[in-house]
Design an enzyme around this catalytic site. Structure first.
Site, PDB file in Angstrom:
ATOM      1  N   LYS A  71     -10.895 -36.024 119.294  1.00  0.00           N
ATOM      2  CA  LYS A  71     -10.754 -35.026 120.366  1.00  0.00           C
ATOM      3  C   LYS A  71      -9.564 -35.354 121.280  1.00  0.00           C
ATOM      4  CE  LYS A  71     -14.893 -35.882 121.982  1.00  0.00           C
ATOM      5  NZ  LYS A  71     -15.310 -36.963 121.077  1.00  0.00           N
ATOM      6  N   ARG A 126     -20.730 -31.668 127.518  1.00  0.00           N
ATOM      7  CA  ARG A 126     -21.403 -32.533 126.552  1.00  0.00           C
ATOM      8  C   ARG A 126     -22.904 -32.306 126.541  1.00  0.00           C
ATOM      9  NH1 ARG A 126     -17.613 -37.060 126.282  1.00  0.00           N
ATOM     10  NH2 ARG A 126     -18.420 -38.670 124.929  1.00  0.00           N
ATOM     11  N   ARG A 128      -9.672 -48.856 117.092  1.00  0.00           N
ATOM     12  CA  ARG A 128      -8.925 -48.131 118.141  1.00  0.00           C
ATOM     13  C   ARG A 128      -8.360 -49.111 119.171  1.00  0.00           C
ATOM     14  NH1 ARG A 128     -11.331 -43.217 121.528  1.00  0.00           N
ATOM     15  NH2 ARG A 128     -13.103 -44.610 121.815  1.00  0.00           N
ATOM     16  N   ARG A 148     -11.487 -50.637 123.981  1.00  0.00           N
ATOM     17  CA  ARG A 148     -12.488 -50.144 124.926  1.00  0.00           C
ATOM     18  C   ARG A 148     -13.804 -50.894 124.742  1.00  0.00           C
ATOM     19  NH1 ARG A 148     -12.403 -43.606 124.856  1.00  0.00           N
ATOM     20  NH2 ARG A 148     -14.640 -43.959 124.881  1.00  0.00           N
ATOM     21  N   ARG A 186     -23.698 -44.214 120.968  1.00  0.00           N
ATOM     22  CA  ARG A 186     -22.933 -43.017 121.356  1.00  0.00           C
ATOM     23  C   ARG A 186     -23.141 -41.911 120.321  1.00  0.00           C
ATOM     24  NH1 ARG A 186     -17.277 -45.627 121.893  1.00  0.00           N
ATOM     25  NH2 ARG A 186     -16.518 -43.488 122.017  1.00  0.00           N
TER      26      ARG A 186
HETATM   27  P1  AP5 Z   1      -9.810 -40.304 119.651  1.00  0.00           P
HETATM   28  O1  AP5 Z   1      -8.809 -39.217 119.672  1.00  0.00           O
HETATM   29  O2  AP5 Z   1      -9.828 -41.266 120.790  1.00  0.00           O
HETATM   30  O3  AP5 Z   1     -11.263 -39.692 119.446  1.00  0.00           O
HETATM   31  P2  AP5 Z   1     -12.240 -39.038 120.490  1.00  0.00           P
HETATM   32  O4  AP5 Z   1     -13.004 -37.993 119.766  1.00  0.00           O
HETATM   33  O5  AP5 Z   1     -11.500 -38.631 121.739  1.00  0.00           O
HETATM   34  O6  AP5 Z   1     -13.189 -40.276 120.763  1.00  0.00           O
HETATM   35  P3  AP5 Z   1     -13.750 -40.911 122.103  1.00  0.00           P
HETATM   36  O7  AP5 Z   1     -14.398 -42.199 121.676  1.00  0.00           O
HETATM   37  O8  AP5 Z   1     -12.719 -41.033 123.181  1.00  0.00           O
HETATM   38  O9  AP5 Z   1     -14.790 -39.858 122.501  1.00  0.00           O
HETATM   39  P4  AP5 Z   1     -16.028 -40.056 123.277  1.00  0.00           P
HETATM   40  O10 AP5 Z   1     -16.409 -38.650 123.414  1.00  0.00           O
HETATM   41  O11 AP5 Z   1     -17.063 -40.947 122.746  1.00  0.00           O
HETATM   42  O12 AP5 Z   1     -15.532 -40.851 124.591  1.00  0.00           O
HETATM   43  P5  AP5 Z   1     -15.141 -40.366 126.050  1.00  0.00           P
HETATM   44  O13 AP5 Z   1     -13.999 -41.168 126.492  1.00  0.00           O
HETATM   45  O14 AP5 Z   1     -15.074 -38.897 126.117  1.00  0.00           O
HETATM   46  O15 AP5 Z   1      -9.632 -41.094 118.281  1.00  0.00           O
HETATM   47  C1  AP5 Z   1     -10.414 -42.244 117.998  1.00  0.00           C
HETATM   48  C2  AP5 Z   1      -9.572 -43.236 117.165  1.00  0.00           C
HETATM   49  O16 AP5 Z   1      -9.290 -42.630 115.893  1.00  0.00           O
HETATM   50  C3  AP5 Z   1      -8.198 -43.580 117.786  1.00  0.00           C
HETATM   51  O17 AP5 Z   1      -7.903 -44.909 117.474  1.00  0.00           O
HETATM   52  C4  AP5 Z   1      -7.231 -42.621 117.086  1.00  0.00           C
HETATM   53  O18 AP5 Z   1      -5.916 -43.162 117.009  1.00  0.00           O
HETATM   54  C5  AP5 Z   1      -7.877 -42.491 115.705  1.00  0.00           C
HETATM   55  N1  AP5 Z   1      -7.687 -41.174 115.086  1.00  0.00           N
HETATM   56  C6  AP5 Z   1      -7.702 -39.969 115.696  1.00  0.00           C
HETATM   57  N2  AP5 Z   1      -7.527 -38.974 114.792  1.00  0.00           N
HETATM   58  C7  AP5 Z   1      -7.403 -39.594 113.571  1.00  0.00           C
HETATM   59  C8  AP5 Z   1      -7.198 -39.103 112.243  1.00  0.00           C
HETATM   60  N3  AP5 Z   1      -7.073 -37.784 111.977  1.00  0.00           N
HETATM   61  N4  AP5 Z   1      -7.125 -40.008 111.246  1.00  0.00           N
HETATM   62  C9  AP5 Z   1      -7.243 -41.346 111.505  1.00  0.00           C
HETATM   63  N5  AP5 Z   1      -7.418 -41.867 112.740  1.00  0.00           N
HETATM   64  C10 AP5 Z   1      -7.502 -40.994 113.778  1.00  0.00           C
HETATM   65  O19 AP5 Z   1     -16.453 -40.783 126.858  1.00  0.00           O
HETATM   66  C11 AP5 Z   1     -16.771 -42.135 127.092  1.00  0.00           C
HETATM   67  C12 AP5 Z   1     -18.049 -42.195 127.920  1.00  0.00           C
HETATM   68  O20 AP5 Z   1     -17.853 -41.539 129.188  1.00  0.00           O
HETATM   69  C13 AP5 Z   1     -19.271 -41.497 127.313  1.00  0.00           C
HETATM   70  O21 AP5 Z   1     -19.953 -42.335 126.396  1.00  0.00           O
HETATM   71  C14 AP5 Z   1     -20.102 -41.209 128.577  1.00  0.00           C
HETATM   72  O22 AP5 Z   1     -20.751 -42.355 129.036  1.00  0.00           O
HETATM   73  C15 AP5 Z   1     -19.022 -40.840 129.594  1.00  0.00           C
HETATM   74  N6  AP5 Z   1     -18.740 -39.403 129.598  1.00  0.00           N
HETATM   75  C16 AP5 Z   1     -17.548 -38.799 129.262  1.00  0.00           C
HETATM   76  N7  AP5 Z   1     -17.650 -37.465 129.369  1.00  0.00           N
HETATM   77  C17 AP5 Z   1     -18.918 -37.206 129.765  1.00  0.00           C
HETATM   78  C18 AP5 Z   1     -19.626 -36.002 130.014  1.00  0.00           C
HETATM   79  N8  AP5 Z   1     -19.047 -34.799 129.859  1.00  0.00           N
HETATM   80  N9  AP5 Z   1     -20.918 -36.101 130.405  1.00  0.00           N
HETATM   81  C19 AP5 Z   1     -21.511 -37.291 130.595  1.00  0.00           C
HETATM   82  N10 AP5 Z   1     -20.898 -38.468 130.349  1.00  0.00           N
HETATM   83  C20 AP5 Z   1     -19.609 -38.422 129.927  1.00  0.00           C
END
Ligand code: AP5
Length: 218
Positions: free
Chosen positions: A16, A91, A130, A163, A174
């Site tokens: 994402k 979410r 990552r 991270r 997660r």
């Molecule tokens: P990346 O692009 O970082 O993937 P992502 O889907 O953004 O993954 P996240 O882990 O950031 O999502 P998340 O939703 O768990 O975490 P968030 O920070 O939102 O890619 C991942 C890896 O793969 C990278 O190394 C990238 O280079 C690689 N990659 C990407 N595309 C690729 C491809 N096509 N091929 C190969 N490799 C690839 O949330 C963290 C925490 O914050 C949550 O757990 C929660 O506690 C809190 N939080 C955030 N938002 C909310 C909300 N709305 N409500 C409540 N709590 C929340």
């Protein structure tokens, strides 16, 4: 011009953030990542950041009221007048409902919701490798998208870090939280006629090309 609000949906590690960042450059719209806002607050040791940490460390979601207020505040800034790319929000169904209501007050609505579909095994593997730049938040993956110099950001030379919530037990939690609390949004946005399902398991550039084509065709 009708504002464009795009929501990137998908499991942790589905890509994402990576796709939102590219799309933001192409469309000239801000990328709003709820996770990045929480992490920035934690870096600055704000009360919001310290509260969020107690949930993020275990992979649980930060409570809806806190998250909704934070994102609504961000969306009310002038740079979102033409829309935004939301990454990690909403979410839960409560967050989706709050977003719909807030957009309706300014005559806007959710435009499209790309869903990045990637297997659980693939996301676990991606998150294990990552690395993120402490300075500019650029993202790397040791196998698929490694930095040119180990531990250093190609773009700004900043230090790369892993991270805390990418540790394997936390990633599994997660994923569990995603299926329980976020996956119902797939049906919600399908019913609203705005869901775009994409194969997120292809190379980053191929997924971005598919995403742009799907947005154009929709
Ligand atoms: P990346 O692009 O970082 O993937 P992502 O889907 O953004 O993954 P996240 O882990 O950031 O999502 P998340 O939703 O768990 O975490 P968030 O920070 O939102 O890619 C991942 C890896 O793969 C990278 O190394 C990238 O280079 C690689 N990659 C990407 N595309 C690729 C491809 N096509 N091929 C190969 N490799 C690839 O949330 C963290 C925490 O914050 C949550 O757990 C929660 O506690 C809190 N939080 C955030 N938002 C909310 C909300 N709305 N409500 C409540 N709590 C929340």
């Amino acid at each position: 011009m009708t504002p464009l609000f795009i929501i990137m949906l998908g499991a942790p590690g589905a890509g994402k953030g990576t796709q939102a960042r590219l799309l933001s450059e192409t469309l000239g719209l801000p990328q709003i990542s709820s996770g990045d806002i929480f992490r920035e607050n934690l870096k600055n040791q704000t009360p919001l950041g310290l509260l969020a940490k107690t949930y993020m460390d275990s992979g649980a979601l930060v409570p809806d009221d806190v998250t909704i207020n934070m994102v609504m505040d961000r969306l009310s800034r002038p740079d979102c007048a033409n829309g935004a790319i939301l990454d990690g929000f909403p979410r839960t169904l409560a967050q989706a409902d709050a977003l719909d209501k807030a957009l309706a007050t300014v005559g806007a609505q959710v435009s499209k919701v790309p869903l990045l579909e990637v297997s659980d095994e693939a996301v676990i593997n991606r998150l294990a490798g990552r690395r993120v730049c402490r300075n500019c938040q650029a993202m790397y993956q040791l196998e698929f998208n490694p930095p040119q110099v180990a531990g250093k950001c190609d773009k700004c030379g900043g230090e790369l870090y892993r991270r805390a919530d990418d540790e394997s037990d936390t990633v599994r939690n997660r994923l569990f939280v995603y299926y329980k609390q976020t996956a119902p949004l797939v049906g919600y946005y399908f019913a609203h006629g705005v869901l775009l399902s994409l194969n997120g398991a292809r190379a980053i550039e191929a997924v971005q090309a598919d995403l742009l084509a799907a947005l154009k065709a929709a």
